[in-house]
Enzyme design. Sequence first.
Site, mmCIF file in Angstrom:
data_model
loop_
_atom_site.group_PDB
_atom_site.id
_atom_site.type_symbol
_atom_site.label_atom_id
_atom_site.label_comp_id
_atom_site.label_asym_id
_atom_site.label_seq_id
_atom_site.Cartn_x
_atom_site.Cartn_y
_atom_site.Cartn_z
ATOM 1 N N SER A 62 0.875 -1.174 0.000
ATOM 2 C CA SER A 62 0.000 0.000 0.000
ATOM 3 C C SER A 62 0.906 1.216 0.000
ATOM 4 C CB SER A 62 -0.852 -0.009 1.269
ATOM 5 O OG SER A 62 -1.465 1.249 1.467
ATOM 6 N N TYR A 121 -1.895 -0.870 10.605
ATOM 7 C CA TYR A 121 -1.833 -1.076 9.159
ATOM 8 C C TYR A 121 -0.495 -0.590 8.592
ATOM 9 C CZ TYR A 121 -3.630 -1.303 4.348
ATOM 10 O OH TYR A 121 -3.830 -1.597 3.023
HETATM 11 N N1 LIG Z 1 -8.800 -1.239 -0.425
HETATM 12 C C1 LIG Z 1 -7.830 -0.332 -0.319
HETATM 13 O O1 LIG Z 1 -8.079 0.852 -0.165
HETATM 14 C C2 LIG Z 1 -6.400 -0.782 -0.388
HETATM 15 C C3 LIG Z 1 -5.413 0.207 -0.601
HETATM 16 C C4 LIG Z 1 -4.085 -0.205 -0.668
HETATM 17 C C5 LIG Z 1 -3.769 -1.539 -0.495
HETATM 18 N N2 LIG Z 1 -4.750 -2.454 -0.281
HETATM 19 C C6 LIG Z 1 -4.355 -3.843 -0.078
HETATM 20 O O2 LIG Z 1 -4.879 -4.650 -1.108
HETATM 21 C C7 LIG Z 1 -5.111 -5.962 -0.621
HETATM 22 C C8 LIG Z 1 -6.537 -6.398 -0.958
HETATM 23 O O3 LIG Z 1 -7.436 -5.490 -0.363
HETATM 24 P P1 LIG Z 1 -9.007 -5.483 -0.632
HETATM 25 O O4 LIG Z 1 -9.412 -4.066 -0.626
HETATM 26 O O5 LIG Z 1 -9.303 -6.330 -1.811
HETATM 27 O O6 LIG Z 1 -9.530 -6.163 0.720
HETATM 28 P P2 LIG Z 1 -10.805 -7.094 0.989
HETATM 29 O O7 LIG Z 1 -11.098 -6.960 2.416
HETATM 30 O O8 LIG Z 1 -11.870 -6.790 -0.017
HETATM 31 O O9 LIG Z 1 -10.260 -8.561 0.671
HETATM 32 C C9 LIG Z 1 -9.304 -9.167 1.479
HETATM 33 C C10 LIG Z 1 -9.479 -10.676 1.373
HETATM 34 O O10 LIG Z 1 -8.477 -11.282 2.195
HETATM 35 C C11 LIG Z 1 -9.050 -12.346 2.893
HETATM 36 N N3 LIG Z 1 -8.318 -12.633 4.117
HETATM 37 C C12 LIG Z 1 -8.290 -11.886 5.263
HETATM 38 N N4 LIG Z 1 -7.567 -12.506 6.203
HETATM 39 C C13 LIG Z 1 -7.134 -13.669 5.657
HETATM 40 C C14 LIG Z 1 -6.341 -14.744 6.150
HETATM 41 N N5 LIG Z 1 -5.874 -14.742 7.404
HETATM 42 N N6 LIG Z 1 -6.082 -15.779 5.322
HETATM 43 C C15 LIG Z 1 -6.567 -15.782 4.054
HETATM 44 N N7 LIG Z 1 -7.313 -14.796 3.547
HETATM 45 C C16 LIG Z 1 -7.595 -13.749 4.333
HETATM 46 C C17 LIG Z 1 -10.473 -11.890 3.179
HETATM 47 O O11 LIG Z 1 -11.329 -13.014 3.441
HETATM 48 C C18 LIG Z 1 -10.832 -11.160 1.897
HETATM 49 O O12 LIG Z 1 -11.429 -12.041 0.963
HETATM 50 C C19 LIG Z 1 -4.838 -5.906 0.890
HETATM 51 O O13 LIG Z 1 -3.534 -6.377 1.152
HETATM 52 C C20 LIG Z 1 -4.937 -4.441 1.197
HETATM 53 O O14 LIG Z 1 -4.182 -4.111 2.335
HETATM 54 C C21 LIG Z 1 -6.049 -2.103 -0.243
#
Ligand SMILES: NC(=O)c1ccc[n+]([C@@H]2O[C@H](COP(=O)([O-])OP(=O)(O)OC[C@H]3O[C@@H](n4cnc5c(N)ncnc54)[C@H](O)[C@@H]3O)[C@@H](O)[C@H]2O)c1
Length: 315
Positions: free
Chosen positions: A173, A186
């Site tokens: 991120s 985070y």
């Molecule tokens: N959404 C944002 O604004 C954003 C910004 C920058 C980075 N990110 C990063 O992108 C990635 C995906 O984010 P997203 O927005 O799709 O999130 P999301 O919450 O939509 O999806 C995350 C997925 O990870 C799974 N998960 C959580 N804990 C787990 C575990 N212990 N084992 C296996 N699976 C697990 C959840 O079940 C979910 O399906 C993350 O690493 C997040 O930090 C997101």
Amino acid sequence: MIFLMDLQMMLLDVIYFILRNSVRIVLRPRTKPIDGELVLITGSGGGLGRLFAQEFTKHGAEVVLWDVNSSCNEATAKLVREMGGKAYTYTVDVTNREDVYRNADLVRKDLGRDVTILVNNAGVVAGARMLDCPDELMERTMKVNCHAHFWTVKAFLPQMKAQNHGHIVTIASILGLFSTACVEDYCASKFAAVGFHESLAHELIADEVEGVKTTLVCPYIVDTGMFEGCKIREEVELLLPPLEPQYCVEQAMNAILINQPLVCIPRLTYLPFLSRALLPWESNVVAYRFMGSDKCMYPFIDNKKQVSNNPVKVE
Ligand SMILES: NC(=O)c1ccc[n+]([C@@H]2O[C@H](COP(=O)([O-])OP(=O)(O)OC[C@H]3O[C@@H](n4cnc5c(N)ncnc54)[C@H](O)[C@@H]3O)[C@@H](O)[C@H]2O)c1
Ligand SMILES: *[C@@H]1O[C@H](CO)[C@@H](O)[C@H](O)[C@H]1NC(C)=O
């Protein structure tokens, strides 16, 4: 004498890569074909993970889907199969070492071949003020966003190295490169993931494992619901709106397919990354205040509080 020649060579190389990468912004290099590759995506039941599964499928790869939530994960597999792709689902808690190693063996046994692209995408955020946040929730953030990368890389890198073919992708991120208030867990975990990823990338280069590539993906806020409520100053938000998940994943795919080591999405976010390194702390503070990014997480925290109906529950 040799020292001076090395110095000259190094400086020429430094300039060459600056020029090459500048040209690449306009003239994109050819993307590598990935049809037939086996791609493992963690957190594939969620926003970005699901879209990555679909994008890799579009490019002809087969996907192994790992998520703790099996119903979400099956939904992703269904979408992939509807596209005519091949998806294999596993219910895995990536924070559990044993679970990771066991399932890695299972994948190898079930499919009879090795994972060639690993996308560490699973991620969580506590979404509470540190002093109100249960310890377990802060620990969970570290385990999912950082420790899990240790276990998955240990499980899949050996075969990639043995075949001198593979790709490790880390979805970190921009909050792994600079930070803001009220997301201590985070930021700690994402800075850690960035450090882990970069050290690994250096190791592969130093060891001359040329066939195993790495890509570090650092997106700005994406509209997946993870940071629902997060808000910067209106005028600035026009310039920097939350990313469309599809756009974010397409940009990340472009970077992966040209073996780009680092990508910040959108490009504008390289600016605060640079200013963090170059300007005094106080200059950054006033810039944050001007852009409303000093308190951008406040409405997000309030929003989370309402949803989880305070105090925050541990899953
Ligand atoms: N959404 C944002 O604004 C954003 C910004 C920058 C980075 N990110 C990063 O992108 C990635 C995906 O984010 P997203 O927005 O799709 O999130 P999301 O919450 O939509 O999806 C995350 C997925 O990870 C799974 N998960 C959580 N804990 C787990 C575990 N212990 N084992 C296996 N699976 C697990 C959840 O079940 C979910 O399906 C993350 O690493 C997040 O930090 C997101
Ligand atoms: C899986 O995710 C869905 C949708 O977010 C949710 O309704 C369900 O409770 C989750 N299941 C588990 C076991 O966490």
